[in-house]
Design a protein around this motif. Structure first.
Motif, PDB file in Angstrom:
ATOM      1  N   MET A  36      -0.930   2.640   4.433  1.00  0.00           N
ATOM      2  CA  MET A  36      -0.595   3.275   5.708  1.00  0.00           C
ATOM      3  C   MET A  36      -0.891   2.372   6.902  1.00  0.00           C
ATOM      4  SD  MET A  36       0.797   5.958   4.756  1.00  0.00           S
ATOM      5  CE  MET A  36       1.061   6.632   6.392  1.00  0.00           C
ATOM      6  N   ASN A  37      -1.428   1.194   6.646  1.00  0.00           N
ATOM      7  CA  ASN A  37      -1.714   0.235   7.720  1.00  0.00           C
ATOM      8  C   ASN A  37      -1.229  -1.152   7.293  1.00  0.00           C
ATOM      9  OD1 ASN A  37      -3.556   1.818   9.725  1.00  0.00           O
ATOM     10  ND2 ASN A  37      -4.337   2.298   7.680  1.00  0.00           N
ATOM     11  N   PRO A  38       0.079  -1.304   7.113  1.00  0.00           N
ATOM     12  CA  PRO A  38       0.602  -2.567   6.603  1.00  0.00           C
ATOM     13  C   PRO A  38       0.396  -3.712   7.585  1.00  0.00           C
ATOM     14  CG  PRO A  38       2.388  -1.185   7.375  1.00  0.00           C
ATOM     15  CD  PRO A  38       1.157  -0.339   7.413  1.00  0.00           C
ATOM     16  N   ARG A  39       0.154  -4.866   7.032  1.00  0.00           N
ATOM     17  CA  ARG A  39      -0.084  -6.044   7.875  1.00  0.00           C
ATOM     18  C   ARG A  39       1.195  -6.866   7.971  1.00  0.00           C
ATOM     19  NH1 ARG A  39      -4.239  -5.066   4.580  1.00  0.00           N
ATOM     20  NH2 ARG A  39      -3.412  -6.401   2.922  1.00  0.00           N
ATOM     21  N   ALA A  40       1.907  -6.710   9.075  1.00  0.00           N
ATOM     22  CA  ALA A  40       3.111  -7.497   9.281  1.00  0.00           C
ATOM     23  C   ALA A  40       2.735  -8.933   9.608  1.00  0.00           C
ATOM     24  CB  ALA A  40       3.948  -6.912  10.414  1.00  0.00           C
ATOM     25  N   MET A  41       1.772  -9.087  10.510  1.00  0.00           N
ATOM     26  CA  MET A  41       1.237 -10.392  10.873  1.00  0.00           C
ATOM     27  C   MET A  41      -0.239 -10.185  11.185  1.00  0.00           C
ATOM     28  SD  MET A  41       4.267 -11.840  13.375  1.00  0.00           S
ATOM     29  CE  MET A  41       3.343 -13.336  13.726  1.00  0.00           C
ATOM     30  N   PRO A  42      -1.045 -11.233  11.126  1.00  0.00           N
ATOM     31  CA  PRO A  42      -2.465 -11.063  11.437  1.00  0.00           C
ATOM     32  C   PRO A  42      -2.663 -10.402  12.802  1.00  0.00           C
ATOM     33  CG  PRO A  42      -2.078 -13.229  10.504  1.00  0.00           C
ATOM     34  CD  PRO A  42      -0.718 -12.617  10.714  1.00  0.00           C
ATOM     35  N   GLY A  43      -3.418  -9.327  12.813  1.00  0.00           N
ATOM     36  CA  GLY A  43      -3.702  -8.637  14.064  1.00  0.00           C
ATOM     37  C   GLY A  43      -2.621  -7.674  14.495  1.00  0.00           C
ATOM     38  N   GLN A  69       1.391  12.813  -1.008  1.00  0.00           N
ATOM     39  CA  GLN A  69       1.417  13.433  -2.328  1.00  0.00           C
ATOM     40  C   GLN A  69       0.453  12.746  -3.295  1.00  0.00           C
ATOM     41  OE1 GLN A  69       5.385  14.151  -3.964  1.00  0.00           O
ATOM     42  NE2 GLN A  69       6.268  13.881  -1.942  1.00  0.00           N
ATOM     43  N   THR A  70       0.438  11.430  -3.243  1.00  0.00           N
ATOM     44  CA  THR A  70      -0.411  10.660  -4.147  1.00  0.00           C
ATOM     45  C   THR A  70      -1.888  10.902  -3.859  1.00  0.00           C
ATOM     46  OG1 THR A  70       1.324   8.983  -4.272  1.00  0.00           O
ATOM     47  CG2 THR A  70      -0.856   8.341  -5.035  1.00  0.00           C
ATOM     48  N   THR A  71      -2.224  11.039  -2.588  1.00  0.00           N
ATOM     49  CA  THR A  71      -3.615  11.325  -2.206  1.00  0.00           C
ATOM     50  C   THR A  71      -4.057  12.680  -2.751  1.00  0.00           C
ATOM     51  OG1 THR A  71      -3.352  10.004  -0.188  1.00  0.00           O
ATOM     52  CG2 THR A  71      -5.210  11.532  -0.262  1.00  0.00           C
ATOM     53  N   LEU A  72      -3.161  13.672  -2.655  1.00  0.00           N
ATOM     54  CA  LEU A  72      -3.472  14.990  -3.205  1.00  0.00           C
ATOM     55  C   LEU A  72      -3.674  14.899  -4.719  1.00  0.00           C
ATOM     56  CD1 LEU A  72      -0.903  17.202  -1.224  1.00  0.00           C
ATOM     57  CD2 LEU A  72      -3.386  17.189  -0.949  1.00  0.00           C
ATOM     58  N   TYR A  73      -2.820  14.120  -5.377  1.00  0.00           N
ATOM     59  CA  TYR A  73      -2.937  13.931  -6.830  1.00  0.00           C
ATOM     60  C   TYR A  73      -4.261  13.266  -7.180  1.00  0.00           C
ATOM     61  CZ  TYR A  73      -1.832  11.983 -11.459  1.00  0.00           C
ATOM     62  OH  TYR A  73      -1.855  11.630 -12.790  1.00  0.00           O
ATOM     63  N   MET A  74      -4.639  12.262  -6.412  1.00  0.00           N
ATOM     64  CA  MET A  74      -5.898  11.564  -6.660  1.00  0.00           C
ATOM     65  C   MET A  74      -7.087  12.518  -6.525  1.00  0.00           C
ATOM     66  SD  MET A  74      -7.455   8.266  -4.578  1.00  0.00           S
ATOM     67  CE  MET A  74      -7.539   9.199  -3.032  1.00  0.00           C
ATOM     68  N   ALA A  94      -8.423   2.724  -5.672  1.00  0.00           N
ATOM     69  CA  ALA A  94      -7.331   3.634  -5.324  1.00  0.00           C
ATOM     70  C   ALA A  94      -7.374   4.121  -3.879  1.00  0.00           C
ATOM     71  CB  ALA A  94      -7.314   4.812  -6.295  1.00  0.00           C
ATOM     72  N   PRO A  95      -8.510   4.639  -3.365  1.00  0.00           N
ATOM     73  CA  PRO A  95      -8.524   5.103  -1.973  1.00  0.00           C
ATOM     74  C   PRO A  95      -8.248   3.979  -0.984  1.00  0.00           C
ATOM     75  CG  PRO A  95     -10.437   5.929  -3.180  1.00  0.00           C
ATOM     76  CD  PRO A  95      -9.807   4.891  -4.028  1.00  0.00           C
ATOM     77  N   GLU A  96      -8.751   2.787  -1.284  1.00  0.00           N
ATOM     78  CA  GLU A  96      -8.540   1.659  -0.381  1.00  0.00           C
ATOM     79  C   GLU A  96      -7.068   1.239  -0.364  1.00  0.00           C
ATOM     80  OE1 GLU A  96     -10.689   0.258   1.731  1.00  0.00           O
ATOM     81  OE2 GLU A  96     -12.058   1.875   1.136  1.00  0.00           O
ATOM     82  N   ILE A  97      -6.429   1.283  -1.523  1.00  0.00           N
ATOM     83  CA  ILE A  97      -5.009   0.935  -1.588  1.00  0.00           C
ATOM     84  C   ILE A  97      -4.188   1.913  -0.755  1.00  0.00           C
ATOM     85  CG2 ILE A  97      -3.007   0.800  -3.109  1.00  0.00           C
ATOM     86  CD1 ILE A  97      -4.851  -0.227  -5.305  1.00  0.00           C
ATOM     87  N   ALA A 128       8.959   7.215   6.912  1.00  0.00           N
ATOM     88  CA  ALA A 128       8.618   8.622   6.683  1.00  0.00           C
ATOM     89  C   ALA A 128       8.526   8.955   5.194  1.00  0.00           C
ATOM     90  CB  ALA A 128       9.661   9.509   7.360  1.00  0.00           C
ATOM     91  N   THR A 129       9.413   8.375   4.392  1.00  0.00           N
ATOM     92  CA  THR A 129       9.404   8.679   2.960  1.00  0.00           C
ATOM     93  C   THR A 129       8.133   8.163   2.297  1.00  0.00           C
ATOM     94  OG1 THR A 129      11.822   8.586   2.885  1.00  0.00           O
ATOM     95  CG2 THR A 129      10.637   8.390   0.787  1.00  0.00           C
ATOM     96  N   LEU A 130       7.786   6.918   2.562  1.00  0.00           N
ATOM     97  CA  LEU A 130       6.563   6.364   1.966  1.00  0.00           C
ATOM     98  C   LEU A 130       5.334   7.124   2.465  1.00  0.00           C
ATOM     99  CD1 LEU A 130       5.322   4.201   0.151  1.00  0.00           C
ATOM    100  CD2 LEU A 130       5.071   2.757   2.181  1.00  0.00           C
ATOM    101  N   THR A 131       5.333   7.514   3.733  1.00  0.00           N
ATOM    102  CA  THR A 131       4.213   8.280   4.280  1.00  0.00           C
ATOM    103  C   THR A 131       4.002   9.564   3.484  1.00  0.00           C
ATOM    104  OG1 THR A 131       4.549   7.405   6.510  1.00  0.00           O
ATOM    105  CG2 THR A 131       3.330   9.469   6.329  1.00  0.00           C
TER     106      THR A 131
END
Length: 599
Positions: free
Chosen positions: A545-552, A567-572, A537-540, A559-562
């Protein structure tokens, strides 16, 4: 916590955890509100500086509209200063109009309220109306507004000024309104009676209000009725008189009044009105009255010729939650052509199992799919196991609505011998059917649905929606299916680009609802003792928050997903979740563009 940024209005991100605890997330339930426009203090100052240099009044007037988009109290203060020096009438009126739109924000405070009084006698009705309204909003000087109303002739000005006075929670001195009771202008009489009826300790004792019942102008009568309807109590004699009005509009207003036991007789009369909307509103009000007579009226309303009234009666009875003994007359409603289906819904909702045999007969004899579905779902809610084979016989219906009802019914019956049928319905091509079947799997609390839920979680084709994957994730969390392949699928939804773009080619991320559902499912599994999920869960959340669009390379996270990740981190972590202000503002298009770069 709201950050230290000056804005007049703010919108908040949806709180996903309460939604998740109640049911599966959807694209609609997690949709963030539209971001607001905003100008910084520096941009407002820059616009003000250019405004002063612009010689063309058309440019200045257009720039005033820019201030309306600022969503910043600094714009209100800037407009007040610009107003003092403005000589062009059209620009001046535009400034007043924009200040009027901002006036009710507690952050918009006049620096020099008395400066507005010079416009009270201006030839422009806009200047008079807006200036007086802005002035009043700053200090609630009702005496000045009443003085203006004594001599004002413009209906536009009067309506704005009366609206300001009526916006007061409680008028300070009702005696000051008596001069308007006999005014020749119906607008004056209407608002004077409205405020008096709303704020008087005993409206029925005021002779002037009794006279207003027969006022020749409809506006006066309707405003008086509206004021009485707003009250929690008092004015019952006046309301009773209005309930006998030949005008449907007046009776509609009375029927919408705040309900109480003292107003029961009025509502009972209106529940039999010739107009369906009057009946609907009266039936809605009877939900708050607890007498046996009012309950019987509601039961009878289930047979009303209007479906709107029947639906309202059903909701009102459910809200009252009466005992089975008080609903014995439902047996006769079941035989009514109009009342049979709402009665069945009520029986299922209130778990009135003494009607089971009647419902079974109705279900088997019904010829229309809609009727069969209603009786079937009601019996399923009553846990009537004998109807299982009948429900199963409808699984191949060509009607998606019927298959949806089958899925819902199988979920409520929760018979292990029907689990294969639920699996089949989960794979149904109709999304509503599939969603209902996924919910049925969730209600079963059985972990036997792991394979079919995994297929839903792993299917990113156009035939499976993000809402279906979100529902499958929720079902996994509720049933507590502990499988490494399902954890892997949940991680993939949350972290990777999986959904083909509509035109083909590149992949894109799944919906925010689906991605957050996936990680919430992992967290819930961790809370149930799954060590693999606890480590994942923490790794996910970190990877989201660091999506890989392309290698490197990385790409920005919305903003919404952030905020959902926050919220999800607080719940965890078991911490309190508080709403967050959306700080994603839209830069408005400005008349003078260069300064907009400083937003």
């Amino acid at each position: 916590m709201i950050p230290q940024i000056n804005f007049l209005f703010a919108v908040f991100f949806p709180l996903v955890i309460p939604l998740w605890k109640d049911s599966a997330l959807t694209v609609n339930s997690t949709a963030a509100p539209q971001a607001l426009t905003w100008l910084s203090d520096e941009s407002v100052a820059a616009q003000s500086a250019y405004f002063k240099k612009a010689s063309d009044p058309l440019i200045r007037k257009a720039m005033v509209s820019d201030f309306a988009k600022a969503n910043n109290p600094a714009a209100f203060s800037a407009l007040e200063l610009l107003l003092a020096d403005e000589k062009d009438v059209s620009v001046r009126d535009e400034i007043l109009a924009v200040m009027y739109s901002m006036r009710n924000s507690p952050l918009c405070v006049l620096k020099n309220p008395s400066a507005l009084k010079k416009y009270f006698s201006d030839s422009s009705e806009f200047a008079r109306a807006y200036s007086a309204s802005i002035y009043f909003s700053g200090g609630k000087d009702f005496a000045s507004l009443l003085a203006l109303l004594q001599t004002e002739k413009s209906a536009f000005v009067k309506k704005l000024l009366w609206t300001e006075l009526a916006s007061m929670k409680s008028f300070p001195d009702l005696r000051k309104l008596e001069a308007f009771y006999s005014a020749s202008d119906s607008l004056d009489r209407a608002f004077a009676f409205f405020i008096s009826a709303r704020d008087s300790a005993d409206p029925d004792s005021l002779l002037q209000l009794k006279s207003a019942l027969k006022d020749s102008d409809f506006l006066v009568r309707s405003k008086l009725a509206s004021a009485l309807a707003l009250r929690a109590s008092g004015g019952e004699a006046l309301l009773d008189s209005f309930a006998a009005s030949p005008e449907i509009q007046i009776r509609t207003i009375v029927a919408s009044m705040q309900a109480s036991d003292r107003r029961e007789s009025i509502l009972l009369r209106l529940a039999a009105d010739s107009d369906f909307e009057v009946r609907r509103l009266a039936v809605k009000g009877l939900a708050s009255v607890k007498s046996a007579q009012s309950l019987q009226v509601l039961v009878n309303a289930l047979k009303d010729k209007s479906s709107f009234v029947r639906d309202e009666a059903l909701a009102s009875i459910i809200k009252r939650s009466p005992s089975p003994e008080d609903l014995s007359s439902l047996e006769f409603v079941l035989d009514d052509r109009n009342g049979s289906l709402p009665a069945a819904r009520l029986i299922g909702s209130l778990k009135l199992d003494k009607f089971n045999s009647r419902l079974i007969d109705k279900m088997k004899s019904a010829s229309q799919d809609e009727s069969v579905a209603v009786y079937m779902e009601a019996l399923a809610a009553l846990k009537e196991k004998s109807v299982l084979s009948f429900v199963q016989s409808k699984i191949s219906s060509s009607n998606p609505a019927m298959r949806t009802a089958v899925a819902k019914s199988l979920g409520l019956l929760n018979a292990p011998e029907s689990y294969k049928d639920i699996e089949k319905l989960i794979r149904d091509k109709d999304q509503n059917v599939s969603l209902a079947a996924i919910k049925a799997a969730e209600l079963s609390s059985s972990q036997s649905f792991g394979d079919v839920l995994l297929k839903v979680l792993s299917d990113f084709s156009a035939s499976v929606s993000g809402d279906q994957r979100a529902a499958a994730a929720h079902a996994v969390a509720v049933t507590g299916i502990q499988r490494s392949d399902i954890l892997k699928a949940l991680r993939k939804i949350a972290v990777d680009k999986t959904v083909p773009e509509p035109m083909g080619g590149m992949l894109m991320f799944d919906s925010d609802a689906s991605r957050i559902s996936a990680v919430l499912a992992v967290i819930d599994l961790a809370k149930k003792g799954n060590k693999e999920a606890a480590a994942a869960a923490p790794e996910i959340l970190k990877d989201m928050m660091n999506p890989r669009a392309m290698p490197g390379m990385t790409e920005p996270v919305g903003a919404t997903l952030t905020d959902f990740v926050r919220q999800t981190t607080l719940y965890m972590n078991g911490e309190e979740n508080i709403p967050a202000v959306m700080l994603e503002f839209i830069k408005p298009d400005l008349t003078y563009a260069p300064y907009s770069a400083r937003n």
